[in-house]
Design an enzyme around this catalytic site. Structure first.
Site, PDB file in Angstrom:
ATOM      1  CB  SER A 134      -5.125   1.151  -3.017  1.00 11.33           C
ATOM      2  OG  SER A 134      -5.813   0.687  -1.888  1.00 11.33           O
ATOM      3  CG  ASP A 153      -1.087   4.783  -1.157  1.00  7.87           C
ATOM      4  OD1 ASP A 153      -1.705   4.321  -2.132  1.00  7.87           O
ATOM      5  OD2 ASP A 153      -1.445   4.608   0.028  1.00  7.87           O
ATOM      6  CD  GLU A 208      -2.923   1.190   0.187  1.00  5.35           C
ATOM      7  OE1 GLU A 208      -2.731   1.943  -0.806  1.00  5.35           O
ATOM      8  OE2 GLU A 208      -3.910   0.464   0.318  1.00  5.35           O
TER       9      GLU A 208
END
Length: 648
Positions: free
Chosen positions: A565, A322, A318
């Site tokens: 995401s 990002d 994650e």
């Protein structure tokens, strides 16, 4: 704490002199959450730390206030409020404070025992179990979890009818609390009061703290590893490999050129999720060479650390995703990383919001949010209350099911997004990866309202995507075999764009026309047994961006990554570039962006292919105009920029 026989006699005498007051149930639970069982009746002499959340004033005008600064047609567009103005405007009224205090003192709680939180939103006092039972017309019991953790709770509690409008909720009462370490794979269950949209679905205690856990269903999905040498001509292979240049070609936005000091972009991560610098460098060496060895600006909240002891996609995927894309797409503008929570408790969205707004801090739910100092170790405290500045755009690639939390908890948090929108921050959240199903693809059983395996049942909307004061971001993909210039479709590879309708939040005014058009022209083939088809509640997502086949460096190698995401930080980067242009034109940043988006549907690439299946159905279909699969569509940067620069 000592209570004399004389004071007890006075309490009894006082209660006998009181006029009859009609008490009503304020909150209740219908069953024990999984893992808990009754242990014993709690002794009346035990002391409880009682906390009463007071209703805030002017919340009925929240939409009016926010629209005044975010509606492009308003004279006050872009004139964002100060935090002091916001705190004063929404502080509980004198009537609320006086009404609740009068109830307490008339029930035998002496005025000197009652204190008010610094945020002004809570009343606090200690009381014996006997006093609390008399006050709330309830009984307290001790329960034990299968882990051995004890908890004090009641099954329901009452307040006087005239007091109820002035009280949000009271703790400790029906909520369940067990400070179980973050390492536990599944968070412990907490109930949902009958007033929630979960219609009896048991809500997990500390579910809010599990948001960064490897088992969290909101994390991105990993695909196959990639031989980076296969990506020779990036733009010809965008249907197979999404890179920063592919996103620029899809949405027609340029590389960043400037870094206005008034501009800022924030990414939020929840421990134990953490990036690896070696991964950032590997990515930058291939796709943004002048950023090798660059790091985000770290804002460590409640002991948030860039942990490296636990590695793997479930811990690094994650954050790597990002930051690699956020940093590359807005370069040379710096990106702020809000790393929230220690390795023992983790953190909730509320814990992050506390750090931005001290007035919000004292109102946390101790049965969902982190508490410091933590007896299990970790961050020694004190809890970070204020002290951290909100960036102009904040992207969060995590989310809950709306049924994970109580409606009161969600409304309170949603109102905080409203306040920060008033202050000029754009909050973006990924809409979820399981279509009309919730995290892990789960849906709600029609009979029990418990989660099922996702093969049938009631649609399971996500939160905070259902909050009308944030921007929910869905996912699209390039049609397999098509070029980067061809129209996209709703994401159908590995994940499905989260979307649907809230069971808690009403339809916001800025979205009303779009939702009405959807139901009128493309009515879904499902009834109220499947989703909230009242046409009066918030729909999501608002807009979308590509969420498939992202090339991401994770744990020393390149892999495909899928999910909303990926979509959220991409949209966040685009809004940051627009803010950059507005600042250099002497204008304000966009702030709460939804009214602007819905007034400019022509600035988006309408998605009319695909859908978001789940719960044993085809879900909602992408159709002309707004739809609950891809929203208004994907950004067309030149058109969006032109519209934004026309604003005052």
């Amino acid at each position: 704490m000592r209570f004399s026989l004389l004071s007890l006699s006075a309490l009894v005498a006082t209660s006998l002199c009181l006029p009859s007051v009609n008490h009503i149930v304020h909150e209740k639970r219908d069953r024990l959450p999984p893992g808990w069982q009754y242990h014993e009746k709690l002794q009346g002499s035990k002391v409880l730390p009682m906390r009463i959340a007071l209703t805030q004033s002017n919340l009925d005008k929240a939409d009016e206030f926010l629209v005044d600064v975010s509606n492009p047609e308003s004279f006050n567009y872009g004139k964002h409020w100060t935090h002091e103005d916001i705190a004063n405007k929404f502080a509980p009224s004198a009537e609320t404070v006086d009404t609740v205090k009068s109830w307490l003192t008339s029930s035998g709680i002496a005025p000197e025992r009652i204190s008010r939180s610094q945020s002004l939103g809570w009343l606090k006092f200690d009381a014996t179990v006997a006093e609390a039972e008399n006050l709330l017309e309830t009984e307290y019991h001790l329960y034990k979890h299968t882990t051995g953790k004890p908890h004090v709770s009641c099954s329901k509690y009452h307040v006087p009818e005239h007091v109820a409008p002035h009280v949000d909720f009271i703790t400790p009462t029906v909520h369940f609390d067990a400070k179980i370490p973050q390492a536990v794979a599944k968070p412990v269950e907490k109930r949902a009061p009958t007033t929630t949209a979960a219609v009896g679905h048991p809500v997990q205690t500390k579910a809010a703290l599990g948001i960064g856990a490897p088992s969290s269903g909101s994390l991105p999905k990993k695909g196959a590893r990639i031989d980076i040498k296969a990506i020779i001509d990036e733009l010809r292979n965008c249907n197979r490999f999404i890179t920063p240049n592919c996103l620029r070609a899809l949405y027609l936005f340029p590389p960043g050129l400037t870094a206005n000091p008034q501009n800022s972009y924030g990414i939020v991560e929840y421990t134990p999720q953490a990036y690896l610098q070696a991964d950032l460098d590997l990515f930058f060496a291939n796709f943004s060479k002048n950023q090798v060895q660059r790091t985000p600006i770290l804002n460590s909240i409640n002991g948030g650390i860039i942990q490296t002891t636990q590695q793997g996609f479930q811990f690094n995927g994650e954050s790597d995703l990002d930051l690699e894309y956020a940093m590359a797409l807005v370069n040379p503008q710096k990106v702020t990383l809000y790393q929230v929570g220690d390795e023992v408790q983790g953190a909730s969205f509320n814990d992050f919001l506390d750090a931005l707004d001290a007035s919000y801090c004292a109102g946390d739910d101790p049965f969902q949010d982190a508490s410091y100092p933590n007896p299990l170790g970790g961050f020694p405290g004190p809890k970070n209350c204020g002290g951290f500045a909100a960036t102009k755009v904040i992207s969060t690639s995590y989310g809950y099911n709306e049924a994970d939390l109580t409606a009161a908890y969600e409304r309170r948090q949603c109102n905080e997004y409203m306040k920060l929108g008033l202050a000029g921050t754009s909050f973006l959240f990924s809409s979820g990866d399981n279509g009309v199903g919730g995290n892990r693809g789960r849906c709600l059983d029609p009979a029990t309202k418990d989660y099922n395996d996702g093969s049938s049942g009631i649609f399971n909307p996500g939160f905070p995507s259902t909050c009308p004061y944030i921007t929910s971001i869905g996912a699209t993909q390039i049609v397999p075999g098509a070029s980067v210039t061809a129209p996209e479709q709703a994401c159908q590879s590995v994940i499905f764009s989260g979307g649907g309708f809230s069971n808690v939040f009403p339809l916001p005014s800025y979205q009303a026309t779009a939702v009405k058009s959807f139901f009128t022209n493309y009515p879904p083939p499902y009834g109220a047994d499947r989703f909230n088809n009242s046409q009066t509640t918030r729909g999501f997502p608002d807009i979308s961006a590509n969420g498939a086949n992202y090339v991401v460096a994770v744990n020393g190698a390149f892999s495909f990554v899928y999910g909303t995401s990926a979509s959220s930080p991409t949209v966040g980067a685009i809004l940051t570039l627009i803010n950059e242009a507005r600042l250099y034109a002497g204008k304000s940043t966009l702030g709460f962006v939804n009214p602007f988006l819905y007034q400019n549907p022509g600035a988006f690439n309408d998605i009319t292919l695909g859908g978001n299946p789940g719960c044993g159905t085809a879900g909602f279909q992408s159709v002309p105009g707004w739809d609950p699969a891809t929203g208004l569509g994907t950004p067309n940067f030149p058109k969006l920029l032109e519209a934004a620069l026309k604003l005052q």
